[in-house]
Design a protein around this motif. Structure first.
Motif, PDB file in Angstrom:
ATOM      1  N   GLU A 125       0.844  -1.192   0.000  1.00 30.63           N
ATOM      2  CA  GLU A 125       0.000   0.000   0.000  1.00 30.63           C
ATOM      3  C   GLU A 125       0.882   1.246   0.000  1.00 30.63           C
ATOM      4  O   GLU A 125       1.949   1.274   0.626  1.00 30.63           O
ATOM      5  CB  GLU A 125      -0.901   0.017   1.234  1.00 30.63           C
ATOM      6  N   THR A 126       0.415   2.277  -0.677  1.00 31.23           N
ATOM      7  CA  THR A 126       1.166   3.525  -0.750  1.00 31.23           C
ATOM      8  C   THR A 126       0.311   4.665  -0.228  1.00 31.23           C
ATOM      9  O   THR A 126      -0.861   4.785  -0.580  1.00 31.23           O
ATOM     10  CB  THR A 126       1.602   3.832  -2.196  1.00 31.23           C
ATOM     11  N   SER A 127       0.898   5.466   0.654  1.00 28.19           N
ATOM     12  CA  SER A 127       0.226   6.666   1.139  1.00 28.19           C
ATOM     13  C   SER A 127       0.996   7.871   0.616  1.00 28.19           C
ATOM     14  O   SER A 127       1.969   7.733  -0.132  1.00 28.19           O
ATOM     15  CB  SER A 127       0.196   6.680   2.666  1.00 28.19           C
ATOM     16  N   GLU A 128       0.584   9.040   1.029  1.00 25.50           N
ATOM     17  CA  GLU A 128       1.282  10.257   0.607  1.00 25.50           C
ATOM     18  C   GLU A 128       2.693  10.305   1.183  1.00 25.50           C
ATOM     19  O   GLU A 128       3.562  10.990   0.651  1.00 25.50           O
ATOM     20  CB  GLU A 128       0.503  11.492   1.063  1.00 25.50           C
ATOM     21  N   GLU A 129       2.926   9.572   2.266  1.00 30.04           N
ATOM     22  CA  GLU A 129       4.198   9.673   2.964  1.00 30.04           C
ATOM     23  C   GLU A 129       5.139   8.505   2.714  1.00 30.04           C
ATOM     24  O   GLU A 129       6.354   8.667   2.727  1.00 30.04           O
ATOM     25  CB  GLU A 129       3.951   9.786   4.483  1.00 30.04           C
ATOM     26  N   SER A 130       4.610   7.295   2.478  1.00 29.46           N
ATOM     27  CA  SER A 130       5.490   6.148   2.422  1.00 29.46           C
ATOM     28  C   SER A 130       4.853   4.985   1.671  1.00 29.46           C
ATOM     29  O   SER A 130       3.656   4.990   1.383  1.00 29.46           O
ATOM     30  CB  SER A 130       5.855   5.712   3.848  1.00 29.46           C
ATOM     31  N   TYR A 131       5.693   3.970   1.382  1.00 31.41           N
ATOM     32  CA  TYR A 131       5.238   2.721   0.776  1.00 31.41           C
ATOM     33  C   TYR A 131       5.241   1.657   1.866  1.00 31.41           C
ATOM     34  O   TYR A 131       6.269   1.419   2.509  1.00 31.41           O
ATOM     35  CB  TYR A 131       6.171   2.317  -0.363  1.00 31.41           C
ATOM     36  N   TYR A 164      -5.583  -4.232  10.848  1.00 37.53           N
ATOM     37  CA  TYR A 164      -4.184  -4.423  10.449  1.00 37.53           C
ATOM     38  C   TYR A 164      -3.463  -3.078  10.328  1.00 37.53           C
ATOM     39  O   TYR A 164      -4.005  -2.120   9.780  1.00 37.53           O
ATOM     40  CB  TYR A 164      -4.101  -5.185   9.125  1.00 37.53           C
ATOM     41  N   VAL A 165      -2.223  -3.066  10.841  1.00 35.14           N
ATOM     42  CA  VAL A 165      -1.388  -1.870  10.805  1.00 35.14           C
ATOM     43  C   VAL A 165      -0.444  -1.981   9.617  1.00 35.14           C
ATOM     44  O   VAL A 165       0.199  -3.019   9.419  1.00 35.14           O
ATOM     45  CB  VAL A 165      -0.567  -1.735  12.110  1.00 35.14           C
ATOM     46  N   TYR A 166      -0.340  -0.905   8.827  1.00 36.86           N
ATOM     47  CA  TYR A 166       0.554  -0.912   7.677  1.00 36.86           C
ATOM     48  C   TYR A 166       1.959  -0.507   8.118  1.00 36.86           C
ATOM     49  O   TYR A 166       2.138   0.487   8.839  1.00 36.86           O
ATOM     50  CB  TYR A 166       0.052   0.044   6.596  1.00 36.86           C
ATOM     51  N   LEU A 167       2.952  -1.264   7.620  1.00 33.84           N
ATOM     52  CA  LEU A 167       4.335  -1.053   8.059  1.00 33.84           C
ATOM     53  C   LEU A 167       5.311  -1.197   6.898  1.00 33.84           C
ATOM     54  O   LEU A 167       5.086  -1.964   5.958  1.00 33.84           O
ATOM     55  CB  LEU A 167       4.707  -2.077   9.143  1.00 33.84           C
ATOM     56  N   THR A 168       6.416  -0.482   7.003  1.00 35.62           N
ATOM     57  CA  THR A 168       7.488  -0.620   6.028  1.00 35.62           C
ATOM     58  C   THR A 168       8.356  -1.821   6.404  1.00 35.62           C
ATOM     59  O   THR A 168       8.225  -2.393   7.488  1.00 35.62           O
ATOM     60  CB  THR A 168       8.377   0.635   5.999  1.00 35.62           C
ATOM     61  N   LYS A 169       9.272  -2.178   5.530  1.00 35.36           N
ATOM     62  CA  LYS A 169      10.164  -3.312   5.792  1.00 35.36           C
ATOM     63  C   LYS A 169      11.050  -3.041   6.998  1.00 35.36           C
ATOM     64  O   LYS A 169      11.272  -3.919   7.835  1.00 35.36           O
ATOM     65  CB  LYS A 169      11.019  -3.597   4.556  1.00 35.36           C
ATOM     66  N   ASP A 170      11.560  -1.838   7.102  1.00 34.96           N
ATOM     67  CA  ASP A 170      12.415  -1.500   8.241  1.00 34.96           C
ATOM     68  C   ASP A 170      11.617  -1.536   9.547  1.00 34.96           C
ATOM     69  O   ASP A 170      12.123  -1.986  10.575  1.00 34.96           O
ATOM     70  CB  ASP A 170      13.033  -0.110   8.042  1.00 34.96           C
TER      71      ASP A 170
END
Length: 239
Positions: A125-131, A164-170
């Motif tokens: 998922e992509t938001s205005e701030e991050s993938y 569900y919480v969206y999170l980056t790989k890091d």
């Protein structure tokens, strides 16, 4: 499935534990000459944790790397020093974090699901701030994010969709660091297991390193859970 090389990278996993268990090794077997390299690597893991809280990510032999982890855990459990337990758990979790954040997404999901029973899936998922590459159930998120005090980890500051919480790989790797640290700490619980006399010099060497580093507890190793009994009455009332 995790490969043997993966087990060397992530020796704390359930798959690695099953692999070691299948070999049927016992502590008295370790005094044999053919296990010298395993004992040396186990000692090196502990030494690096004591001196720098940073265990090396380089190894020559997968088998030695896999087996050296439970051997290090056994040695630490026998010594029974809480400072060493905390420092070693932190060092192993930091090592894993550095590897995880550069590994394949499928490996991260497999470890999260099979070793820690997380409800996790790819999100993309992509938001205005991050993938955001992952979606993690909020209960698994809260179970680990509450010990991280930066404001961006508060649930109110996260994207939450259908539980569900969206999170980056890091970010997912950072949460796994917390989980891994707890797992290693639990496995290093003090034990009354008897050790062969041939291992006594190695135990003594570790104890001497601990003694030389009496002040090695750092801020990052201090307890992260809120201890209400340690608060003044007025603060407890506010809570």
């Amino acid at each position: 499935m995790l490969t043997k090389s993966d087990l060397a990278k992530y020796p704390f996993t359930s798959e690695a534990a099953r692999y070691v268990s299948g070999l049927g090794l016992e502590i008295r077997d370790l005094v044999a000459d053919e296990y010298g390299a395993i004992l040396d690597r186990a000692g090196k893991r502990i030494e690096e944790a004591i001196t720098s809280v940073k265990i090396s990510r380089e190894w020559q032999d997968d088998e030695v790397e896999i087996l050296s982890f439970p051997v290090a855990v056994i040695l630490i459990s026998i010594i029974g020093d809480d400072r060493l337990r905390r420092r070693y758990a932190l060092a192993e979790s930091k090592r894993a974090y550095e590897i995880l954040r550069n590994d394949a997404s499928s490996k991260i999901i497999e470890i999260a699901q099979n070793t820690f029973n997380w409800k996790i899936r790819l999100a993309e998922e992509t938001s205005e701030e991050s993938y955001y590459e992952y979606a993690l159930h909020f209960l698994n998120y809260l179970g680990n994010a509450t010990s991280i005090h930066e404001p961006e980890w508060k649930l109110t500051n996260r994207i939450l969709n259908e539980g569900y919480v969206y999170l980056t790989k890091d970010e997912i790797s950072r949460l796994l660091l917390e989980e891994i640290q707890k797992r290693v700490l639990d496995r290093c619980e003090k034990t009354a297991l008897e050790i062969p006399s041939a291992l006594a010099p190695r135990i003594e060497k570790i104890r001497q390193m601990i003694e030389a580093k009496k002040g090695f507890v750092r801020i990052e190793e201090m307890p992260r859970a809120v201890v209400y009994a340690a608060m003044p009455p007025c603060v407890r009332n506010l809570y």
